[in-house]
Every structure is written in C-alpha cells, then in structure tokens.
Design an enzyme around this catalytic site. Sequence first.
Site, PDB file in Angstrom:
ATOM      1  N   LEU A  54       4.207 -36.364  13.818  1.00 38.27           N
ATOM      2  CA  LEU A  54       3.282 -37.449  14.108  1.00 38.27           C
ATOM      3  C   LEU A  54       2.929 -38.118  12.792  1.00 38.27           C
ATOM      4  CD1 LEU A  54       0.764 -35.677  16.551  1.00 38.27           C
ATOM      5  CD2 LEU A  54       2.580 -37.287  17.183  1.00 38.27           C
ATOM      6  N   ASP A  55       2.655 -39.419  12.832  1.00 35.31           N
ATOM      7  CA  ASP A  55       2.186 -40.104  11.629  1.00 35.31           C
ATOM      8  C   ASP A  55       0.946 -39.395  11.084  1.00 35.31           C
ATOM      9  OD1 ASP A  55       4.139 -42.022  11.975  1.00 35.31           O
ATOM     10  OD2 ASP A  55       2.789 -43.528  12.808  1.00 35.31           O
ATOM     11  N   GLN A  56       0.762 -39.450   9.774  1.00 36.69           N
ATOM     12  CA  GLN A  56      -0.399 -38.821   9.149  1.00 36.69           C
ATOM     13  C   GLN A  56      -1.700 -39.292   9.794  1.00 36.69           C
ATOM     14  OE1 GLN A  56      -0.696 -39.494   4.924  1.00 36.69           O
ATOM     15  NE2 GLN A  56      -2.417 -38.092   4.667  1.00 36.69           N
TER      16      GLN A  56
END
Length: 212
Positions: A54-56
Amino acid sequence: MFDDAWLVHEDTHLLVLDKPAGLLSVPGRGADKADCLAARARSRWPDALVVHRLDQATSGLLLMARSPAMQRALGDAFANRRVAKRYEALVAGTPDALASDDGWGEIDLPLIVDWPNRPRSKVDLAVGKPSRTRWRVLGPGAAPGTTRLALEPLTGRSHQLRVHLLALGHPIVGDALYGGPPAARLMLHACELRLEHPATGQALHFVRAPEF
C-alpha cells in the site's frame, strides 16, 4: 515495534495486517526509510514475506505470506484477480450518484508513471496501461463539501485510485500530491479483502473500517 492493534489475522500460512497511514509497506532507499510494516512484522514473525504493498500515505489491510510457496500462491492470486479489494475514501465535492441498478460506476482510463514528475502517475490515452476502478457513493463525508466513496480497483496501477479520482474531478482529501483538499492525512483506506486461502481453500473475508 509491532503494534498488536495492527494484527487482523494470523495462521501458519499468512498474516493480515492493518497498516497505519504514514508507515511504509516495505523499506525505501536510504537508512532513514528502513522502518516499515514488513520490518516490524518480521520482528515478530521472522518468516513474514511481502506479497503486495500500500502507498505510505494509505492505511488498511495488507497480506503477508509465511513461506516462499505461500508468497508465490498469493502473488498469483493477485495477478489473476482472485483477490477482491475494497477501499473507502473521502473526496472533494459531490460526485453524481449513478442511476445503475447497483449504484456502481467505472473509471476506465489508462495510466502511466509521469517520469519527469515522479512519483506521480497520469492518464495517458496513447501509451498508458489499461486501468479500471469501480466506485460508488456511500454518503456525505464528515467535513463539509466532501463525499465518502467505496472503491474497487480492478487493476493495480501505481496511484491508480488517486489519479482516477482526480480525473473524475474529485481528488481525495489530504492528497497533496494530486491537489486534494488539505488534511492531516490521506483519506484513503483499504477496508476489505476477500480471497480463497491458498492452502486450505477456505473463503476468507476481512474487514477493517477506516478511522476517518
């Protein structure tokens, strides 16, 4: 340190974790980006292996495998779209509710990495890779002028949900990279996973509601 509140499911084959916003999924480049969910998980489960990311800035459900064979099996399940993912987001404005029977609409716009402006991605009708996102209005957001959406990515391109919603004219709240209204965090959460357990065949369904 791994926070017990992040553990959603544990068995001998796989883990399901609830990643907080702001924590990397995997290490980035440089010593200052070594801290991540994968490293914290391995401090408790040394056999934990990355399956997807997942994106940060995005919070929510993330799968990890506990053997190379399970990592391959789960990777194949993602690649062959046998894992159903659902997100919730708060977006700017009020997208028109759809007249379709199930209330779902679809954004079908090809995406490509915007190399001069990395890490951004962009719509490119000429050379972009096929990218599809289903969306549905859930109701008004907590803040005035915002709407809560359910999102189902049918492909897995970089920043797909963020770019597709920008293209729809309703960027995600807190998405500074794509011009969303300011907020303390990106209001995007991976709230639901459905899959068949590769080892047992059991139907798995995990839900973790967003905090926003």
